[in-house]
Write a protein that holds these residues in place. Structure first.
Motif, PDB file in Angstrom:
ATOM      1  N   TRP A 318       0.818  -1.223   0.000  1.00 16.49           N
ATOM      2  CA  TRP A 318       0.000   0.000   0.000  1.00 16.49           C
ATOM      3  C   TRP A 318       0.844   1.262   0.000  1.00 16.49           C
ATOM      4  N   ASN A 322      -0.036   4.124  -2.547  1.00 14.89           N
ATOM      5  CA  ASN A 322      -0.391   5.457  -2.044  1.00 14.89           C
ATOM      6  C   ASN A 322       0.616   6.517  -2.482  1.00 14.89           C
ATOM      7  N   PHE A 349      -9.313  -2.422   2.221  1.00 13.70           N
ATOM      8  CA  PHE A 349      -8.921  -1.478   1.171  1.00 13.70           C
ATOM      9  C   PHE A 349      -9.202  -0.044   1.619  1.00 13.70           C
ATOM     10  N   GLU A 352      -6.625   1.126   4.040  1.00 11.31           N
ATOM     11  CA  GLU A 352      -5.255   1.344   3.555  1.00 11.31           C
ATOM     12  C   GLU A 352      -5.138   2.370   2.426  1.00 11.31           C
ATOM     13  N   PHE A 353      -6.161   2.445   1.592  1.00 17.69           N
ATOM     14  CA  PHE A 353      -6.048   3.199   0.345  1.00 17.69           C
ATOM     15  C   PHE A 353      -6.442   4.661   0.558  1.00 17.69           C
TER      16      PHE A 353
END
Ligand code: C2E
Ligand code: CA
Ligand code: CA
Length: 435
Positions: A318, A322, A349, A352-353
């Motif tokens: 990630w 990112n 998701f 983390e995203f």
């Protein structure tokens, strides 16, 4: 009668210079003749040495030749006395066996593998494994050429799917899939080299839920075949991704989508264009400068562009994703998480995203009106996104009742779905803006 004696009885044509084995020419001559008989059945087995080139590269070709001689001899020695071993290429052997059953072939392959465990010439420097492919006659083919083709393909497909060091039997369905993939790969490579001639972008309307007015579109890739068929992306995008052709194709997609966005903005100045970006594209160093240059050249504001991360597989890094998207966000491009609620695009998701927008997957809203459970699931998924300050577009809205429920009861703000329009070519989409 040993293999060498047997050969003396065959018509003489040049033998393999290293192993002295009869070649593919001899195999074709012998088997094609036998296959003329109607009541003949059996198996063609191709035996490949998986990493033989390493022997040449590490020990030198002289050792390679000696190892090859020993391998041929060891294989020939474990075969039944009436089976001839042929050398069909520099590191592949073949044999045919009338009336052979799959189990018999498995047994012979196992003893053949054993016989190659200690090839003296390569000592313990290299571990050479073998993989075999098998096609049956007359079921899979009635001539040597076809049988060799299918046996070799069975070996290649088996290795790609489940690894080597084993025996793989021909299967028409796997072959057709593999053949399609190889063919598409060739077609795509050629098309990209010619400037993506056969690729097309379709555009699907995106509307504000409150009044159904158009605010943007998602650019969706299509492929036009030589006979004029339009293929959906799921039939070729996996090929583009696997071969990394998605990188050059991605440049074309971004270029076309940004150019079209500019055209649409003449009618709707705030028009927003969503572009799908696959994880593989993020690995390319040149993506950022390409995108920055592209939007500048076309005079499009970065805030008119949305990048949707389409994710078929799990993201493991990630930090990398990112950091790549961060540069685009700093430029002003919006980042969306595609297909929320399906596959890997789960709550993890969301955690983390770092994104600006979520696309709620069609699978979440299917059957939404069936019962309270489904209604609440959608309602609170939307509420969750809003609570953490993410904008949300609901995908796959196909009918009025669903649209109204999303608008009136769930507070959905953006909608994309067949109810408001299917993906369509640029000129057709343009009619929506002109009128
Ligand atoms: P996606 O990004 O989720 O795109 C939405 C898909 O849902 C589109 O399928 C669209 O036609 C379909 N869809 C939208 N509304 C409805 C609806 O109301 N009902 C139904 N049944 N379907 C609806 P499409 O065009 O076949 O695209 C499939 C997938 O291919 C996309 O899913 C995306 O993951 C991928 N894809 C498409 N174009 C590109 C591209 O340019 N680059 C990349 N990397 N992937 C792309
Ligand atoms: Ca998408
Ligand atoms: Ca989607």
């Amino acid at each position: 009668m040993g293999q060498n004696e047997r050969e003396l009885h065959e018509e003489s044509s040049p033998k393999d210079p290293i192993t002295g084995l009869p070649t593919r020419i001899d195999l074709t001559k012998a088997l094609d003749e036998e296959l003329k008989s109607d009541d003949i059945s059996g198996a063609m087995m191709v035996i490949g040495l998986d990493n033989f080139q390493l022997v040449n590269e590490i020990c030198g070709p002289a050792v390679g030749d000696e190892a090859m001689r020993q391998i041929a001899e060891n294989i020939a020695n474990v075969l039944p006395f009436d089976i001839t071993l042929y050398q069909v290429s520099s590191d592949q052997f073949a044999l045919y066996w009338h009336d052979a059953m799959p189990e018999e072939l498995e047994i012979i392959f196992a003893s053949l593998q054993l016989s190659l465990r200690d090839i003296a010439a390569i000592e313990d420097k290299i571990y050479c494994t073998t993989t075999a492919g098998v096609a049956f006659y007359p079921r899979d083919g009635k001539d040597t050429n076809t049988l060799l083709k299918f046996a070799q393909a069975a070996k290649t497909i088996g290795k790609a799917e489940g690894g080597g060091d084993r025996i793989c039997f021909f299967n028409q369905e796997s072959y057709d899939k593999w053949h399609y993939k190889v063919m598409m790969e060739g077609l795509m490579k050629n098309s990209i080299a010619r400037g993506c001639e056969e690729f097309m972008l379709y555009f699907q309307p995106q509307v504000w839920a409150k009044d159904g007015s158009l605010y943007g579109a998602e650019a969706l890739l299509r492929w036009r075949t030589a006979d004029g068929q339009i293929l959906p992306p799921l039939s070729f995008i996996p090929v583009l991704e696997k071969t990394r052709l998605i990188i050059p194709a991605g440049h074309w997609i971004i270029e076309q989508a940004v150019k079209t966005c500019k055209k649409f903005q003449e009618y709707l100045p705030d028009f927003q264009m969503s572009i799908n970006i696959s994880l593989y594209q993020l690995e390319e160093q040149m993506l950022y400068p390409f995108v920055a240059d592209c939007i500048e050249r076309h005079g499009v504001k970065p805030s008119s562009i949305v990048f949707e991360l389409t994710e078929g597989q799990n993201v493991t890094d990630w930090e990398f994703v990112n950091s790549q998207f961060e540069a685009f966000r700093n430029l002003g491009i919006k980042i969306a998480m595609d297909d929320f609620g399906s596959g890997y695009a789960t709550l993890d998701f969301l955690k983390e995203f770092k994104c600006d927008l979520v696309k709620l997957d069609r699978s979440v809203i299917i059957d939404m009106l069936k019962d309270d459970y489904n209604k609440n699931l959608v309602k609170y998924s939307i509420a969750l996104c809003h609570a953490i300050d993410l904008a949300l577009c609901v995908e796959g809205v196909e009918d009025e009742d669903v649209y109204k429920y999303l608008r009136d009861e769930c507070g959905a703000e953006m909608i994309q779905g067949f109810y408001f329009g299917k993906p369509e070519p640029e000129d057709v989409f343009m009619q929506r803006l002109v009128k």
